[in-house]
Design an enzyme around this catalytic site. Sequence first.
Site, mmCIF file in Angstrom:
data_model
loop_
_atom_site.group_PDB
_atom_site.id
_atom_site.type_symbol
_atom_site.label_atom_id
_atom_site.label_comp_id
_atom_site.label_asym_id
_atom_site.label_seq_id
_atom_site.Cartn_x
_atom_site.Cartn_y
_atom_site.Cartn_z
ATOM 1 N N ASN A 83 -2.198 -15.931 -89.885
ATOM 2 C CA ASN A 83 -2.158 -16.571 -88.538
ATOM 3 C C ASN A 83 -0.984 -17.514 -89.044
ATOM 4 O OD1 ASN A 83 -1.954 -18.670 -85.975
ATOM 5 N ND2 ASN A 83 -4.045 -17.638 -86.019
ATOM 6 N N ARG A 84 -0.393 -18.890 -88.727
ATOM 7 C CA ARG A 84 0.455 -19.964 -88.739
ATOM 8 C C ARG A 84 0.173 -20.875 -89.651
ATOM 9 N NH1 ARG A 84 0.082 -17.154 -84.125
ATOM 10 N NH2 ARG A 84 1.574 -15.989 -83.075
ATOM 11 N N HIS A 109 1.329 -14.222 -90.849
ATOM 12 C CA HIS A 109 0.585 -13.860 -91.203
ATOM 13 C C HIS A 109 0.676 -13.166 -92.879
ATOM 14 C CE1 HIS A 109 -1.551 -13.287 -88.258
ATOM 15 N NE2 HIS A 109 -0.601 -12.356 -87.133
ATOM 16 N N HIS A 178 -6.277 -6.615 -88.198
ATOM 17 C CA HIS A 178 -5.826 -7.841 -87.219
ATOM 18 C C HIS A 178 -5.417 -5.824 -86.181
ATOM 19 C CE1 HIS A 178 -3.014 -9.154 -84.879
ATOM 20 N NE2 HIS A 178 -2.854 -9.942 -85.214
ATOM 21 N N SER A 179 -6.716 -5.488 -86.104
ATOM 22 C CA SER A 179 -7.386 -4.854 -85.349
ATOM 23 C C SER A 179 -6.944 -4.775 -84.077
ATOM 24 C CB SER A 179 -8.081 -3.436 -85.242
ATOM 25 O OG SER A 179 -8.487 -2.787 -86.780
ATOM 26 N N TYR A 180 -6.270 -3.932 -83.221
ATOM 27 C CA TYR A 180 -6.440 -4.739 -82.007
ATOM 28 C C TYR A 180 -6.931 -3.425 -80.896
ATOM 29 C CZ TYR A 180 -1.636 -7.062 -81.741
ATOM 30 O OH TYR A 180 -0.706 -7.525 -82.524
ATOM 31 N N ASP A 245 -3.835 -17.206 -77.835
ATOM 32 C CA ASP A 245 -3.484 -16.398 -78.295
ATOM 33 C C ASP A 245 -4.186 -17.815 -79.558
ATOM 34 O OD1 ASP A 245 -2.471 -15.909 -81.089
ATOM 35 O OD2 ASP A 245 -0.905 -15.329 -80.198
ATOM 36 N N GLN A 281 -10.008 -15.930 -84.207
ATOM 37 C CA GLN A 281 -8.353 -15.904 -83.237
ATOM 38 C C GLN A 281 -8.758 -14.688 -81.888
ATOM 39 O OE1 GLN A 281 -6.192 -18.161 -83.762
ATOM 40 N NE2 GLN A 281 -4.300 -17.118 -82.762
ATOM 41 N N GLU A 309 -10.074 -11.733 -84.926
ATOM 42 C CA GLU A 309 -9.374 -12.272 -85.710
ATOM 43 C C GLU A 309 -10.249 -13.432 -86.758
ATOM 44 O OE1 GLU A 309 -4.718 -12.628 -86.058
ATOM 45 O OE2 GLU A 309 -5.215 -11.853 -83.839
#
Length: 344
Positions: A83-84, A109, A178-180, A245, A281, A309
């Site tokens: 993340n940020r 990330h 970070h799988s979608y 998000d 997340q 996440e």
Amino acid sequence: MTTVRREAFGRVPPEEGGGEVEKFVLQSDSVKVEILSFGCIITTLETKDRDGQFSDIVLGFDTLEGYTGKHPYFGTVVGRVANRIANGKFTVDGKEYQLFINNGPNSLHGGAKGFDKVLWSTEVLPNGVRFFRLSPDGEEGYPGDLKVWVTYTLSGRELAINFQAQTSKTTPISLTNHSYFNLAGHGSRDVYDHEISIEADSYLPVDSTLIPTGEVAAVQGTGFDLRQPVELGKHFQKFHLDGFDHNFCLHQGQDRRLAARVFHPPTGRTMEVHTTQPGIQFYTGNHLDGSLKGKGGATYPKHSAFCLETQNWPDAVNKPHFPKVLLHPGEEYNHTTWLVFNAA
């Protein structure tokens, strides 16, 4: 019974550091998962629907070139910090550190070449695979030599992902996969017919650059109240949302606990996320735009997948009231996330 096999998947080009990339195939009666030694990437995750038919439910690419190129972290392990981090800056022991800026004004990330873009060393286990790397002092601006182990193990319908780390200097760390996902199968048009619930009484509001404002807001009475299952498409319409998000704040504690559950009524697939982490997340693929060519020539438009996440809270290194994100020498970072798949 889980079988594990390894095969070649390609070579990292010399200008990217070079080296052979292997793919590890973990298979049980009900789940098959394929993971690369590059970025610890989950490239394939096949699970059964209610009729016993397997489908691949994660977004990704057929070739290594897809993953070495620019993409939105499909299946990767991201770090040192998921993340940020606001403005890519933080201070530890009176010293300010400047990270690489790669997301508007922020660091995302892990920076320009995070854990998702490097080759890891491997060790095959009876029911899985363990990856290791040493992130050197100063990599992407972070302090300390950081030893990192990521272990994937498959047991029946449950995939466990364990993250461990040790450092030579105090450093922030928050690792995630970070799988979608799309439980209808990757390449399906959207996730509007998925039903989701998240076990969180509060979430983190964010500013225009997606950095948490510092407020820990109650979900009660808002579009962020996902404590009871909601159908995503209808929920977006009801609350006029463009997607999620956001970090949802999980009940604190070191023990394994249920964080989220997703159900796809047409196929009967369910996925539960259990974790020891303090946050999760929830991201609904808002920035996917169909421009990437995925597995089998599939395209991935906006809202065609979701991410869950597990993580520490974003920008925790700059927010003292957020859960502790600093790892000190002599300590061990150790978190596990479990993905549990069923069909109803």
